[in-house]
Design an enzyme around this catalytic site. Structure first.
Site, PDB file in Angstrom:
ATOM      1  N   LEU A 475       0.827  -1.203   0.000  1.00 27.84           N
ATOM      2  CA  LEU A 475       0.000   0.000   0.000  1.00 27.84           C
ATOM      3  C   LEU A 475       0.862   1.255   0.000  1.00 27.84           C
ATOM      4  CD1 LEU A 475      -2.639  -0.985   2.682  1.00 27.84           C
ATOM      5  CD2 LEU A 475      -3.026  -0.792   0.240  1.00 27.84           C
ATOM      6  N   GLY A 479       6.510   5.345   7.957  1.00 24.19           N
ATOM      7  CA  GLY A 479       7.682   5.909   8.603  1.00 24.19           C
ATOM      8  C   GLY A 479       8.794   4.896   8.803  1.00 24.19           C
ATOM      9  N   PRO A 482       7.540  -0.731   5.142  1.00 20.67           N
ATOM     10  CA  PRO A 482       6.467  -0.800   4.161  1.00 20.67           C
ATOM     11  C   PRO A 482       5.149  -1.291   4.767  1.00 20.67           C
ATOM     12  CG  PRO A 482       7.941  -2.659   3.899  1.00 20.67           C
ATOM     13  CD  PRO A 482       8.542  -1.793   4.953  1.00 20.67           C
ATOM     14  N   ASP A 594       4.740  13.280  13.627  1.00 17.79           N
ATOM     15  CA  ASP A 594       4.807  13.194  12.167  1.00 17.79           C
ATOM     16  C   ASP A 594       3.422  13.363  11.550  1.00 17.79           C
ATOM     17  OD1 ASP A 594       6.063  13.060   9.755  1.00 17.79           O
ATOM     18  OD2 ASP A 594       6.209  10.876   9.715  1.00 17.79           O
TER      19      ASP A 594
END
Ligand SMILES: *[C@@H]1O[C@H](CO)[C@@H](O)[C@H](O)[C@H]1NC(C)=O
Ligand SMILES: *[C@@H]1O[C@H](CO)[C@@H](O)[C@H](O)[C@H]1NC(C)=O
Ligand SMILES: *[C@@H]1O[C@H](CO)[C@@H](O)[C@H](O)[C@H]1NC(C)=O
Ligand SMILES: *[C@@H]1O[C@H](CO)[C@@H](O)[C@H](O)[C@H]1NC(C)=O
Ligand SMILES: *[C@@H]1O[C@H](CO)[C@@H](O)[C@H](O)[C@H]1NC(C)=O
Ligand SMILES: *[C@@H]1O[C@H](CO)[C@@H](O)[C@H](O)[C@H]1NC(C)=O
Ligand SMILES: *[C@@H]1O[C@H](CO)[C@@H](O)[C@H](O)[C@H]1NC(C)=O
Ligand SMILES: *[C@@H]1O[C@H](CO)[C@@H](O)[C@H](O)[C@H]1NC(C)=O
Ligand SMILES: *[C@@H]1O[C@H](CO)[C@@H](O)[C@H](O)[C@H]1NC(C)=O
Length: 790
Positions: A475, A479, A482, A594
């Site tokens: 997909l 961070g 995968p 983040d």
């Protein structure tokens, strides 16, 4: 300076309507003449005083996008008519045309047969198709003596919405009938289960479900229907025509600035103007003897159903036990409801396909312990419950006077008992929580599964679910590794994140962190479902979000049109709520570190969910500021104190939220806004516009200027407060929520923001198309890690 800004803005608008280079139908025009064509790049055809507009409109997401030729109200975008209900067209290729034979039709290259809206018996040369200020799209024959005759009108083919002067009823001469049909689902305009009809003999309105009467308005007396709430008919004036030619019903509004329209939903609700106000609730009609609110009695109620049995919407974790499917794409919500209703072994149902069609039936026995009810993850499942009498009362005032003391007393008693129950429940909850915490300490590490509902999956199962981590299943890149799409043997779809092997974290810390993340339960956070540990490999299993992430829509010219202002505003609110929870209401204070558009995932209803806690740091609620020499995050979203000194606090998240807010309003990436001479980023650009009081120029052109000015101003204002240079000057999440939800003026004024000047240089020669699809500034949209000396 101003001139350059202006130029930039113009250039940007130009780019964002990727194909707007030549506007064929002038926006000021309300008509098509023979030979004219109209397509999605022609934008809109506006009625003379711009009350209504016609355009190709897309709805849905991902694989289920539907495009219709739609007439919409310019006031709030409500769709009042669709020209191609039965057959969706292709947004980029569809063309509406009026040709020299007087044929009005929609076609697109891959379609064999055009959709003919009107074709005259003999070719007619002099015609014109006009969108009138009544919302009626009419085709007229222009005669040489200066008069016109009507050939065709959209009002003769009503869809799901009735607007002033539109008729319901029958034309006795032609046999033509005017009636509303609900949509099949909220994205598919295909005629669905419900119809609204005028019964001339009884002088009343009737709602049928698949032909069977379920609701009646009661006879029209003194311009009022008995079973329609007064507030819904307050400003309406009904007109009935009954003669040899026709028997019809229509309404007008007595207050021009208060125009009303009625819209029949896929679940049988007849609402007016705003979605949550109702003319009739046929969805609450189950056929019992109680005929309050206009519901009708049915003969064939199954013996196992007792009065008060109703389906109520629950957000439940999907359970694939004892489930049967109906894959018919021609049926939807109310068909599933009816089928489940008459099957005594069925006690719940849900939609089966992304577009809302098809059914899933749940055959559960009385024990429902295994269903996790909660505010997180899950799917909307409609479960059978007994609620007593739920049909709202709408009586004339006389009966109200008599009834209200009774109701008041009942309500009082009810409130008291609810209060008692709530207190009892709360005690139970607190006890339950204590017990949970005790056992957490006792059995930690023993079994994550029992306490948090967290599955510990076998590695072979994960490998199978992701097709051996195949690239088709990938997909994206999160961070710390995968992310793959996986399908568990139960059929449940999940997102599987494979943490990079290099991550230094040990098993104990990993488990620790898992437990913490598990405790984060909020509807605006992505839910962790399980994990898997295998040798060096650490894997996290999250709920799967079918609609990808916010950046997928926001920074794409076509898809951004699917996010209207209401959606954007509710996404903003959702993100803010999720962040408030992380900062304040979770057991531990969590700083996300983040936050960015690609970490905001969207569920099937486009509700935002904050994801990727790979970089989150947790603190006890007392601690708040920390320092690190490992700065992780994403350029453009990082606050100055964090990027330069490695200091982070909740206010660093507030900074990122501010950037995100401005991106949602403008539809542009913070870092994508650049100019060689004037290196302003989006934040700087907004500040310039704000100073000059021209901040409305910032609003995403994809919104077509349809938005709530007050809300937009509020969002920009908050955005600027969030990106202030000094962390202490930025508002807290509680402040932000209260500003977002209140209507009062905002007291604090923003200062000049941090990172006003773009710090990065791009050497690429960006072509317009690239800029528009947002593929250019890739380097800045990925998470970076760097070391600062502290
Ligand atoms: C849509 O209209 C524009 C402007 O008239 C034209 O350039 C474009 O070719 C049209 N597209 C299609 C598919 O007809
Ligand atoms: C108009 O469209 C109809 C239907 O597609 C077609 O049969 C007819 O030939 C067209 N007339 C002209 C003048 O193009
Ligand atoms: C139809 O209109 C066109 C364009 O105005 C014109 O050239 C043509 O002669 C007309 N035909 C008839 C039969 O009126
Ligand atoms: C105008 O012409 C049309 C068709 O030629 C005819 O039906 C109509 O009666 C005429 N109207 C007047 C006012 O002459
Ligand atoms: C019409 O509606 C508007 C908006 O609600 C209201 O302010 C106004 O007073 C109404 N006018 C009349 C004549 O009722
Ligand atoms: C509903 O009304 C019908 C006809 O009046 C009656 O036969 C039936 O017993 C009633 N059912 C209930 C549950 O009251
Ligand atoms: C659904 O409706 C379409 C068009 O009405 C029809 O062709 C198709 O056979 C239907 N499908 C089912 C499963 O009933
Ligand atoms: C599923 O159905 C079977 C029999 O049909 C029943 O024994 C079992 O309890 C059901 N399972 C659940 C979870 O309800
Ligand atoms: C559970 O449901 C099944 C049908 O799904 C039924 O046959 C069975 O009798 C039910 N069991 C109980 C205990 O109600």
């Amino acid at each position: 300076m101003r001139l350059i800004l202006h130029k930039l803005l113009l250039a940007f608008m130009h780019l964002c309507f990727c194909f707007s280079s030549s506007i064929h139908v002038d926006a000021a025009h309300d008509s098509l003449n023979p030979g004219d064509t109209f397509n999605s790049s022609s934008h809109q055809l506006y009625s003379k005083s711009r009350k209504y507009f016609l355009q190709f409109y897309s709805v849905g997401a991902l694989d289920s996008i539907f495009t219709y030729l739609a007439i919409q109200s310019a006031y709030d975008n409500t769709i009042i008519w669709e020209g191609n209900r039965e057959q969706s067209v292709d947004w980029s290729d569809a063309v509406l045309s009026l040709n020299f034979s007087g044929v009005l039709k929609i076609e697109y290259p891959s379609m064999k047969q055009p959709i003919i809206l009107y074709s005259p018996p003999q070719p007619i040369n002099n015609t014109v198709a006009t969108l009138l200020d009544t919302g009626n799209f009419v085709l007229q024959h222009l005669h040489s003596n200066g008069t016109n005759t009507l050939l065709w009108q959209s009002f003769d083919y009503p869809t799901h919405t009735l607007i002033p002067t539109m008729k319901l009823g029958v034309n006795h001469k032609t046999g033509h009938r005017w009636l509303l049909f609900s949509q099949l689902t909220n994205v598919r305009a295909t005629p669905g289960a419900f119809s609204l009809e005028w019964e001339p003999r009884e002088q009343e309105l009737v709602i049928r479900r698949r032909g069977k009467v379920c609701w009646k308005s009661g006879k029209l007396r003194n311009n009022r229907f008995e079973n329609i709430p007064e507030e819904a008919q307050g400003v309406l004036k009904y007109s009935i025509v009954s003669n040899g030619d026709e028997d019809t019903f229509s309404f007008t509004s007595t207050n021009e600035s208060h125009t009303r329209w009625w819209s029949l939903s896929d679940s049988g609700r007849l609402s007016y103007n705003y979605n949550e106000r109702y003319v009739a609730r046929a969805d609450l009609c189950y056929g019992y003897n109680n005929t309050d609110g206009g519901c009708q009695r049915w003969q064939d109620i199954p013996k196992c159903r007792i009065p008060g049995d109703v389906f109520t919407k629950k957000n439940l974790r999907n359970n694939y036990q004892n489930l049967t499917f109906d894959n018919n794409k021609n049926i939807s919500y109310s068909d599933c409801e009816a089928a489940c209703w008459s099957d005594c072994y069925c006690n719940g149902f849900a939609q089966n396909f992304d577009d809302g069609s098809g059914c899933r039936f749940y055959h559960w026995n009385s024990s429902k312990d295994y269903i996790v009810d909660g505010t997180v993850s899950g799917q909307d499942i409609f479960l059978l419950e007994n609620k007593g009498n739920i049909i709202p009362h709408h009586h004339g005032t006389k009966r109200w006077i008599w009834i209200s003391p009774v109701i008041a007393t009942t309500l009082l008693i009810l409130c008291a008992s609810i209060l008692c129950l709530a207190i009892k429940k709360r005690k139970q909850v607190i006890q339950e929580k204590k017990r949970k915490e005790m056992s957490l300490i006792e059995h930690f590490g023993n079994d994550l599964n029992k306490k948090n509902g967290l599955k510990v999956l076998d590695y072979t199962l994960v490998v199978a679910a992701t097709n051996e981590f195949s690239s088709e299943n990938k997909l994206g890149q999160g961070g710390f590794g995968p992310v793959y799409k996986g399908t568990l043997p139960t059929g449940e779809e999940v997102a599987i994140k494979r943490l990079a092997r290099s991550s230094a974290q040990g098993i104990v810390e990993f488990k620790n962190e898992l437990t913490l993340i598990c405790e984060l339960q909020h509807m605006n956070l992505v839910q962790l479902l399980g994990c898997c540990i295998h040798e060096e490999e650490k894997i996290l299993i999250y709920e799967y979000m079918p609609n990808k992430s916010l950046d997928f829509y926001l920074f794409d010219c076509t898809r951004s049109k699917l996010l209207d202002w209401n959606k954007r505003f509710s996404i903003i609110q959702g993100i803010a709520q999720g962040l408030l929870y992380l900062h304040k209401y979770s057991r531990l204070k969590v700083i996300h570190r983040d936050l960015k558009a690609s970490n905001i995932l969207l569920d099937e209803n486009m509700n935002p969910k904050i994801s990727d806690f790979g970089m989150a740091r947790m603190f006890t609620q007392q601690d708040s500021i920390s320092n690190t020499n490992r700065v992780v995050g994403t350029y453009g979203y990082m606050s100055p104190e964090y990027a330069m000194e490695g200091v982070f606090s909740t206010k660093s998240d507030v900074y990122s939220l501010g950037v995100l807010l401005l991106e949602i309003v403008s539809g542009r990436k913070n870092t994508s806004f650049y100019d060689d001479d004037h290196p302003l980023n989006l934040v700087g650009h907004v500040w310039e516009l704000w100073k000059d009081d021209k901040y409305f120029e910032l609003v995403d052109p994809s919104l077509n200027e349809v938005f709530d000015h007050e809300e937009v101003q509020r969002c920009i204002h908050i955005g600027l407060l969030c990106v202030e240079h000094y962390a202490n000057d930025r508002p807290t999440m509680s402040d932000i929520i209260s500003i977002l939800t209140s209507k009062g003026p905002i007291v604090s004024l923003p200062q000049k923001p941090a990172f006003y000047i773009q710090r990065y240089n791009y050497n690429e020669n960006l072509s317009s198309l690239e800029l528009c699809t947002g593929s250019t500034v890739e380097i800045t949209s990925s998470t970076v890690e760097m070391t600062t000396s502290t």
